[in-house]
Design an enzyme around this catalytic site. Structure first.
Site, mmCIF file in Angstrom:
data_model
loop_
_atom_site.group_PDB
_atom_site.id
_atom_site.type_symbol
_atom_site.label_atom_id
_atom_site.label_comp_id
_atom_site.label_asym_id
_atom_site.label_seq_id
_atom_site.Cartn_x
_atom_site.Cartn_y
_atom_site.Cartn_z
ATOM 1 N N ARG A 48 0.741 -1.167 0.045
ATOM 2 C CA ARG A 48 -0.001 0.105 -0.041
ATOM 3 C C ARG A 48 0.826 1.266 0.068
ATOM 4 O O ARG A 48 2.024 1.415 0.675
ATOM 5 C CB ARG A 48 -0.855 -0.025 1.111
ATOM 6 C CG ARG A 48 -1.783 1.197 1.543
ATOM 7 C CD ARG A 48 -2.606 1.213 2.626
ATOM 8 N NE ARG A 48 -2.039 1.906 3.645
ATOM 9 C CZ ARG A 48 -2.648 2.115 4.671
ATOM 10 N NH1 ARG A 48 -3.931 2.028 5.037
ATOM 11 N NH2 ARG A 48 -1.868 2.813 5.731
ATOM 12 N N CYS A 68 -0.220 5.349 0.995
ATOM 13 C CA CYS A 68 -1.204 6.117 1.384
ATOM 14 C C CYS A 68 -0.393 7.562 1.534
ATOM 15 O O CYS A 68 0.347 7.818 2.371
ATOM 16 C CB CYS A 68 -1.550 5.608 2.898
ATOM 17 S SG CYS A 68 -3.096 6.768 3.621
#
Length: 122
Positions: A100, A102
């Site tokens: 991920r 972010c």
């Protein structure tokens, strides 16, 4: 290449698809927290993260996939101070812990507080 579309996630608000399958992978467009049934955007980061995750799930389901197929997400926050509250909701859906990124961004369409895009293996 195959286009993925579902009425269970917000319709594209521009010249793009909700998702594309290519090379054995699903690439989704960013899912903002619009309720596809009403067009409403819930208040607050937790409710918006929940709706964005549900929209990702609807797109995955339309492709015959689940959250377990997701290998990478990119998450956008309007305010990095919402990181912890966003993570609490995100963790309920992305239990396989995909890779991920972010980041906080200046603006998200429709004044939303978060947006999530996924890449998933078919």
């Amino acid at each position: 290449m195959q286009t993925i579309a579902t009425t269970n996630a917000p319709a594209a608000i521009g010249p793009y698809s909700q998702g594309k399958i290519a090379g054995g992978m699903l690439f989704s467009s960013g899912q903002i927290p619009v309720d596809p049934a009403t067009g409403a955007i819930p208040e607050g980061i937790a409710a918006q993260a929940e709706q964005s995750c549900k929209n990702c799930g609807a797109l995955l389901e339309a492709a015959g996939l689940t959250f377990d197929n997701v290998v990478k997400t990119t998450c956008f926050l309007a305010d990095i101070a919402d990181f912890a509250a966003f993570n609490e909701v995100y963790a309920k859906y992305f239990t396989s812990k995909p890779a991920r990124s972010c980041v906080a961004v200046r603006d998200i369409p429709k004044g939303c507080l978060c947006e999530i895009e996924v890449i998933a293996q078919i």
